[in-house]
Design an enzyme around this catalytic site. Structure first.
Site, PDB file in Angstrom:
ATOM      1  N   ASP A 287      16.435  -0.971  68.040  1.00  0.00           N
ATOM      2  CA  ASP A 287      15.160  -0.778  68.733  1.00  0.00           C
ATOM      3  C   ASP A 287      14.031  -1.395  67.907  1.00  0.00           C
ATOM      4  O   ASP A 287      13.785  -0.974  66.779  1.00  0.00           O
ATOM      5  CB  ASP A 287      14.913   0.717  68.929  1.00  0.00           C
ATOM      6  CG  ASP A 287      13.765   1.015  69.867  1.00  0.00           C
ATOM      7  OD1 ASP A 287      12.980   0.095  70.194  1.00  0.00           O
ATOM      8  OD2 ASP A 287      13.648   2.188  70.280  1.00  0.00           O
TER       9      ASP A 287
ATOM     10  N   ASN B  13      13.082   2.188  78.114  1.00  0.00           N
ATOM     11  CA  ASN B  13      13.011   1.139  79.135  1.00  0.00           C
ATOM     12  C   ASN B  13      11.735   0.311  79.042  1.00  0.00           C
ATOM     13  O   ASN B  13      11.187  -0.124  80.037  1.00  0.00           O
ATOM     14  CB  ASN B  13      13.183   1.725  80.537  1.00  0.00           C
ATOM     15  CG  ASN B  13      13.496   0.701  81.616  1.00  0.00           C
ATOM     16  OD1 ASN B  13      13.065   0.847  82.752  1.00  0.00           O
ATOM     17  ND2 ASN B  13      14.242  -0.334  81.307  1.00  0.00           N
TER      18      ASN B  13
ATOM     19  N   CYS C 247      11.483  -1.975  75.953  1.00  0.00           N
ATOM     20  CA  CYS C 247      11.746  -3.075  75.011  1.00  0.00           C
ATOM     21  C   CYS C 247      13.076  -3.759  75.316  1.00  0.00           C
ATOM     22  O   CYS C 247      13.111  -4.802  75.946  1.00  0.00           O
ATOM     23  CB  CYS C 247      11.738  -2.585  73.558  1.00  0.00           C
ATOM     24  SG  CYS C 247      10.125  -2.073  72.940  1.00  0.00           S
ATOM     25  N   ARG C 248      14.158  -3.154  74.873  1.00  0.00           N
ATOM     26  CA  ARG C 248      15.460  -3.822  74.932  1.00  0.00           C
ATOM     27  C   ARG C 248      16.034  -3.943  76.333  1.00  0.00           C
ATOM     28  O   ARG C 248      16.486  -5.024  76.722  1.00  0.00           O
ATOM     29  CB  ARG C 248      16.449  -3.082  74.030  1.00  0.00           C
ATOM     30  CG  ARG C 248      16.032  -3.099  72.566  1.00  0.00           C
ATOM     31  CD  ARG C 248      16.869  -2.157  71.733  1.00  0.00           C
ATOM     32  NE  ARG C 248      16.559  -0.770  72.096  1.00  0.00           N
ATOM     33  CZ  ARG C 248      17.259   0.282  71.689  1.00  0.00           C
ATOM     34  NH1 ARG C 248      18.326   0.105  70.930  1.00  0.00           N
ATOM     35  NH2 ARG C 248      16.904   1.507  72.027  1.00  0.00           N
ATOM     36  N   SER C 249      16.067  -2.855  77.086  1.00  0.00           N
ATOM     37  CA  SER C 249      16.729  -2.947  78.401  1.00  0.00           C
ATOM     38  C   SER C 249      15.971  -3.823  79.394  1.00  0.00           C
ATOM     39  O   SER C 249      16.610  -4.587  80.121  1.00  0.00           O
ATOM     40  CB  SER C 249      17.044  -1.561  78.972  1.00  0.00           C
ATOM     41  OG  SER C 249      15.906  -0.765  79.120  1.00  0.00           O
TER      42      SER C 249
ATOM     43  N   CYS D 135      18.256   1.464  77.541  1.00  0.00           N
ATOM     44  CA  CYS D 135      17.770   1.709  76.182  1.00  0.00           C
ATOM     45  C   CYS D 135      17.021   3.039  76.207  1.00  0.00           C
ATOM     46  O   CYS D 135      17.089   3.767  77.193  1.00  0.00           O
ATOM     47  CB  CYS D 135      16.921   0.559  75.641  1.00  0.00           C
ATOM     48  SG  CYS D 135      15.283   0.363  76.373  1.00  0.00           S
TER      49      CYS D 135
END
Length: 166
Positions: free
Chosen positions: A132, A16, A18-20, A13
């Site tokens: 995001d 690095n 939140c999402r990943s 993401c």
């Protein structure tokens, strides 16, 4: 199994945090719960270096904890000089991440390693990315986790089928 012995997955993401790292944690738990821990290596990274060394965003950790996850990965930046060699599948959370990572690929085979999480969103057919949540609120973090869980479940199913793992 790959020529390297394990199936190696890197989630990407922007920063690095939140999402990943959430995808990393969700996929790790799915793999562990399936008894496949020894067959996978899972990691995550960001396109940018703004948060290198940081824990995931506190809001993502809180929402993940409510679902039984522990997101404790320390942020790192994607390194094209090593990550293309180290990982079989590089999974991006949105189209911008996809373009950024594929632009670093020196060959067509490297570009082919980069895949979109949206390709595995089966329970959210209208979704074209994992948005995001960083500038959003609780609903945005919950949506991101819903999409990540959906994508990771179907990515794992795809990988275990195509690699004859049960």
């Amino acid at each position: 199994m790959t020529k390297k012995g394990k199936i190696r997955i890197l989630f990407i993401c922007l920063g690095n945090i939140c999402r990943s790292p959430a995808a990393h944690g969700v996929m790790q738990r799915l793999v562990d719960d399936s008894g496949l821990s020894g067959m996978f290596e899972i990691d995550s990274a960001g396109v940018g270096n703004w948060h290198v060394g940081d824990l995931p965003d506190a809001r993502m950790r809180r929402h993940g904890k409510a679902r039984g996850y522990v997101f404790d990965h320390r942020a790192r930046q994607f390194d094209a000089s090593t990550d293309f060699d180290r990982f079989d599948h590089i999974v991006t959370m949105d189209e911008e991440n996809y373009r950024n990572i594929t632009s670093m690929a020196q060959t067509e085979s490297r570009r082919a390693q980069v895949i979109r999480m949206s390709s595995y969103l089966k329970e959210h057919p209208g979704a074209t990315s994992v948005p995001d949540p960083y500038y959003g609120g609780d609903r945005d973090f919950e949506l991101a986790l819903d999409l990540i869980e959906d994508g990771c479940r179907h990515l794992l199913k795809h990988l275990t089928c195509t690699n004859s793992i049960s």
